[in-house]
Design a protein around this motif. Structure first.
Motif, PDB file in Angstrom:
ATOM      1  N   PRO A 128      46.245  47.251  40.870  1.00 49.87           N
ATOM      2  CA  PRO A 128      45.384  48.086  41.722  1.00 49.87           C
ATOM      3  C   PRO A 128      43.925  47.620  41.748  1.00 49.87           C
ATOM      4  N   GLU A 129      43.450  47.069  40.624  1.00 46.00           N
ATOM      5  CA  GLU A 129      42.078  46.559  40.588  1.00 46.00           C
ATOM      6  C   GLU A 129      41.942  45.330  41.491  1.00 46.00           C
ATOM      7  N   TYR A 130      42.962  44.485  41.499  1.00 48.24           N
ATOM      8  CA  TYR A 130      42.952  43.308  42.372  1.00 48.24           C
ATOM      9  C   TYR A 130      42.881  43.734  43.842  1.00 48.24           C
ATOM     10  N   THR A 131      43.677  44.727  44.228  1.00 47.23           N
ATOM     11  CA  THR A 131      43.631  45.243  45.601  1.00 47.23           C
ATOM     12  C   THR A 131      42.240  45.781  45.918  1.00 47.23           C
ATOM     13  N   ARG A 132      41.683  46.558  44.996  1.00 46.56           N
ATOM     14  CA  ARG A 132      40.362  47.165  45.230  1.00 46.56           C
ATOM     15  C   ARG A 132      39.286  46.103  45.443  1.00 46.56           C
ATOM     16  N   VAL A 133      39.327  45.054  44.644  1.00 43.44           N
ATOM     17  CA  VAL A 133      38.308  44.007  44.696  1.00 43.44           C
ATOM     18  C   VAL A 133      38.509  43.083  45.893  1.00 43.44           C
ATOM     19  N   ARG A 134      39.754  42.717  46.150  1.00 39.84           N
ATOM     20  CA  ARG A 134      40.002  41.592  47.063  1.00 39.84           C
ATOM     21  C   ARG A 134      40.137  41.974  48.534  1.00 39.84           C
ATOM     22  N   VAL A 182      40.379  35.060  41.092  1.00 44.99           N
ATOM     23  CA  VAL A 182      39.984  36.470  40.988  1.00 44.99           C
ATOM     24  C   VAL A 182      41.037  37.245  40.189  1.00 44.99           C
ATOM     25  N   PHE A 183      42.320  37.008  40.485  1.00 46.58           N
ATOM     26  CA  PHE A 183      43.393  37.674  39.746  1.00 46.58           C
ATOM     27  C   PHE A 183      43.319  37.294  38.271  1.00 46.58           C
ATOM     28  N   ASP A 184      43.042  36.037  37.992  1.00 49.20           N
ATOM     29  CA  ASP A 184      42.944  35.555  36.610  1.00 49.20           C
ATOM     30  C   ASP A 184      41.788  36.230  35.876  1.00 49.20           C
ATOM     31  N   GLU A 185      40.663  36.388  36.569  1.00 56.81           N
ATOM     32  CA  GLU A 185      39.504  37.055  35.964  1.00 56.81           C
ATOM     33  C   GLU A 185      39.816  38.523  35.659  1.00 56.81           C
ATOM     34  N   ILE A 186      40.529  39.174  36.575  1.00 54.11           N
ATOM     35  CA  ILE A 186      40.899  40.578  36.355  1.00 54.11           C
ATOM     36  C   ILE A 186      41.924  40.686  35.221  1.00 54.11           C
ATOM     37  N   MET A 187      42.793  39.691  35.086  1.00 50.67           N
ATOM     38  CA  MET A 187      43.745  39.670  33.965  1.00 50.67           C
ATOM     39  C   MET A 187      42.989  39.673  32.629  1.00 50.67           C
ATOM     40  N   ASP A 188      41.880  38.932  32.561  1.00 46.09           N
ATOM     41  CA  ASP A 188      41.056  38.934  31.346  1.00 46.09           C
ATOM     42  C   ASP A 188      40.432  40.308  31.120  1.00 46.09           C
ATOM     43  N   GLN A 189      39.885  40.882  32.203  1.00 48.56           N
ATOM     44  CA  GLN A 189      39.212  42.179  32.088  1.00 48.56           C
ATOM     45  C   GLN A 189      40.185  43.283  31.662  1.00 48.56           C
ATOM     46  N   CYS A 242      38.461  47.925  34.609  1.00 47.96           N
ATOM     47  CA  CYS A 242      39.561  48.191  33.691  1.00 47.96           C
ATOM     48  C   CYS A 242      39.002  48.681  32.369  1.00 47.96           C
ATOM     49  N   SER A 243      39.765  49.485  31.708  1.00 45.90           N
ATOM     50  CA  SER A 243      39.302  50.005  30.435  1.00 45.90           C
ATOM     51  C   SER A 243      40.428  49.943  29.407  1.00 45.90           C
ATOM     52  N   GLY A 244      40.058  50.102  28.177  1.00 45.39           N
ATOM     53  CA  GLY A 244      41.060  50.118  27.111  1.00 45.39           C
ATOM     54  C   GLY A 244      41.241  48.755  26.494  1.00 45.39           C
ATOM     55  N   ASP A 245      41.804  48.754  25.272  1.00 45.29           N
ATOM     56  CA  ASP A 245      42.045  47.518  24.550  1.00 45.29           C
ATOM     57  C   ASP A 245      43.536  47.241  24.488  1.00 45.29           C
ATOM     58  N   VAL A 246      44.166  47.207  25.672  1.00 43.69           N
ATOM     59  CA  VAL A 246      45.610  47.017  25.735  1.00 43.69           C
ATOM     60  C   VAL A 246      45.925  45.532  25.606  1.00 43.69           C
ATOM     61  N   SER A 256      46.910  46.084  53.628  1.00 40.62           N
ATOM     62  CA  SER A 256      46.384  46.788  52.461  1.00 40.62           C
ATOM     63  C   SER A 256      47.329  47.931  52.113  1.00 40.62           C
ATOM     64  N   PRO A 257      47.627  48.178  50.839  1.00 40.81           N
ATOM     65  CA  PRO A 257      47.179  47.452  49.647  1.00 40.81           C
ATOM     66  C   PRO A 257      47.957  46.156  49.449  1.00 40.81           C
ATOM     67  N   TYR A 258      47.513  45.364  48.464  1.00 39.40           N
ATOM     68  CA  TYR A 258      48.162  44.090  48.169  1.00 39.40           C
ATOM     69  C   TYR A 258      49.234  44.213  47.086  1.00 39.40           C
ATOM     70  N   HIS A 259      49.466  45.416  46.579  1.00 40.53           N
ATOM     71  CA  HIS A 259      50.389  45.548  45.453  1.00 40.53           C
ATOM     72  C   HIS A 259      51.332  46.735  45.633  1.00 40.53           C
ATOM     73  N   ILE A 260      52.437  46.679  44.911  1.00 36.00           N
ATOM     74  CA  ILE A 260      53.338  47.825  44.765  1.00 36.00           C
ATOM     75  C   ILE A 260      53.483  48.081  43.264  1.00 36.00           C
ATOM     76  N   ASN A 261      53.005  49.249  42.854  1.00 37.24           N
ATOM     77  CA  ASN A 261      53.085  49.660  41.443  1.00 37.24           C
ATOM     78  C   ASN A 261      52.580  48.543  40.528  1.00 37.24           C
ATOM     79  N   ASP A 262      53.336  48.232  39.486  1.00 31.52           N
ATOM     80  CA  ASP A 262      52.964  47.133  38.595  1.00 31.52           C
ATOM     81  C   ASP A 262      53.950  45.976  38.716  1.00 31.52           C
ATOM     82  N   LYS A 263      54.682  45.941  39.861  1.00 37.47           N
ATOM     83  CA  LYS A 263      55.786  44.986  39.997  1.00 37.47           C
ATOM     84  C   LYS A 263      55.516  43.828  40.950  1.00 37.47           C
TER      85      LYS A 263
END
Length: 473
Positions: free
Chosen positions: A351-357, A334-341, A1-5, A299-306
């Motif tokens: 999408p990052e969670y799907t890619r990793v998990r 893992v999801f919690d760690e990605i939330m921090d990142q 993940c990138s950016g300071d959002v 796969s994938p484990y997600h739909i959009n950001d919802k």
């Protein structure tokens, strides 16, 4: 993940966002704790009654094996000590041979163990912990009717027949192997899904205490391996053992009477008969039919950001590696760690969670299938026991270079797919090393025999004949 959002595109802070967790089982309840501690408004929806108020708990096996991955996930929300204190350590497998001999096979190094924990108690503790957060609410007897992956609008059916709607910023599907949430995924293009029922079923029996104590040594996972089927027993806090018979369905179907049960146990598990009890065996065996076991990959484990899937709704596995709950709990961490990142930006997190998990969960599903063969057949093999000793010795001598597969899976958080890759490399190196050693021993022995042939005293044929005649007399 990138950016300071720090906020999602909608401009809401975490305190304003609603996270709907569908499923109040183990993974759903733990997820509620994770999201609540981040400040989200958490709504948990469970189709069944509150397990804490139910007189009879319906569902699957009462026993679970808690190991490092699950403990780490519980530790993050301050629940590890409470759960571990109510678990029973199991340091080894105890193999029961047909002749009654018992042989322990340690799980890892001294001090390494897995825990036998009670499923219902664990679920109750996690629900109670989630309720302690003022921003978390439990909704029992709420059945999901429909939801929109575009708007996050959800409709639930209440016990009185009325409908309840909720607009969620994130929907977390933790509603098990037959997930209602996942049905929406199946309607979408490029969603991969596979479901495999294995030809074996399972049936549970209870081994009562003897004079108020455990009928067998409690700090072991007891296994009766019989090649095409097996029975295992895990200890409970009330001094009972839960025995689970895993066997092909066509074998279950051959046993139709109490006498058939006794004949079968007398042939394959004779030492268990006096411990379970003849009458208990005859009645308990037919109390419930053998249950099926399913392995699910998607796969994938997600739909959009919802919406995102976790636990069995994403990756149901057969129970033979003891990693189903642990993998589900690791989903949360893992999801919690990605939330921090990704600074809680759902459009980046999901999408990052799907890619990793996904690669890790698919790997543990395959390993669970493999471990059934190991548990019911390989543990009887002398080669398996020899290789395990070789692995343990090498791990002791080279603890960072050579790590047994079971140790990587059960006692570390090395990613599942990386553990498997490393195991394949180790196997190749060790097998080549054993081949070189064996070849060297044969060549060395041949050289010594050639250089220093044994002195064999020659005896004339007449003397040999005389000796034979004297033996005859």
């Amino acid at each position: 993940c990138s950016g300071d959002v720090t906020m999602e595109s909608g401009g809401k802070s975490s305190k304003d966002k609603v996270v709907a967790v569908v499923g109040g089982g183990l993974v759903g309840a733990l997820n509620a704790c994770y999201f609540a501690r981040r400040g989200f408004q958490v709504e948990v929806f469970e189709s069944r009654d509150d397990i804490r108020e139910a007189k009879i708990v319906r569902g699957r096996s009462i026993n679970l094996a808690l190991s490092h991955r699950g403990r780490q996930a519980l530790s993050r929300v301050g629940m590890e000590e409470k759960i571990v204190s109510k678990g029973i350590p199991m340091h080894s497998r105890m193999i029961h041979s047909l002749n009654g001999k018992q042989s322990p096979i340690p799980y890892g190094k001294k001090g390494q163990y897995i825990l036998s924990v009670d499923r219902a108690n664990l679920n109750k503790e996690l629900l109670t912990e989630a309720e302690r957060y003022p921003n978390a609410k439990m909704n029992f007897d709420h059945k999901l009717q429909d939801w929109s992956p575009d708007t996050g609008l959800m409709t639930f059916l209440r016990p009185d027949g009325s409908a309840q709607s909720l607009q969620a910023d994130l929907i977390v599907g933790c509603d098990g192997a037959f997930s209602t949430i996942r049905k929406q995924f199946l309607r979408r293009s490029r969603f991969n899904f596979s479901q495999t029922y294995i030809p074996h079923g399972y049936l549970e029996l209870t081994m009562p205490p003897v004079a108020g104590e455990f009928a067998m040594k409690p700090n072991y996972l007891h296994i009766w391996p019989r090649n095409t089927f097996m029975m295992i027993a895990l200890p409970n806090l009330d001094k009972t053992f839960t025995c689970t018979l895993f066997m092909p369905f066509d074998e279950f179907e051959k046993i139709t009477t109490g006498d058939d049960v006794m004949e079968f146990f007398q042939e394959y598990f004779p030492d268990a008969i006096p411990l379970i009890g003849v009458e208990a065996l005859k009645t308990d065996y037919f109390r419930l039919p053998a249950q099926a076991m399913v392995s699910i990959k998607c796969s994938p484990y997600h739909i959009n950001d919802k919406c995102v899937l976790m636990g069995d709704s994403a990756h149901a596995v057969v129970p033979f590696y003891g990693q189903g709950m642990n993998a589900g709990f690791e989903d949360c961490i893992v999801f919690d760690e990605i939330m921090d990142q990704c600074n809680e930006d759902f459009s980046a997190v999901l999408p990052e969670y799907t890619r990793v998990r996904v690669p890790d969960d698919h790997t543990i599903a395959d390993l669970a299938m493999y471990n059934y063969v190991e548990m019911r057949a390989h543990v009887n093999s002398k080669w398996f026991l020899f290789r395990k000793k070789v692995d343990d010795i090498l791990h002791f001598l080279l603890p960072k270079k050579i790590v047994p597969l079971y140790t990587m899976v059960t006692f570390t958080r090395i990613r599942y797919h990386e553990a498997l890759q490393r195991w394949h490399w180790q196997n190749k190196v060790i097998n080549q090393g054993l081949l070189v050693c064996a070849t060297g021993a044969v060549l060395g022995g041949s050289y010594l025999i050639a250089k220093h042939p044994p002195k064999i005293q020659s005896i004339p044929i007449e003397k040999v004949w005389d000796r034979l005649l004297s033996l005859k007399v």
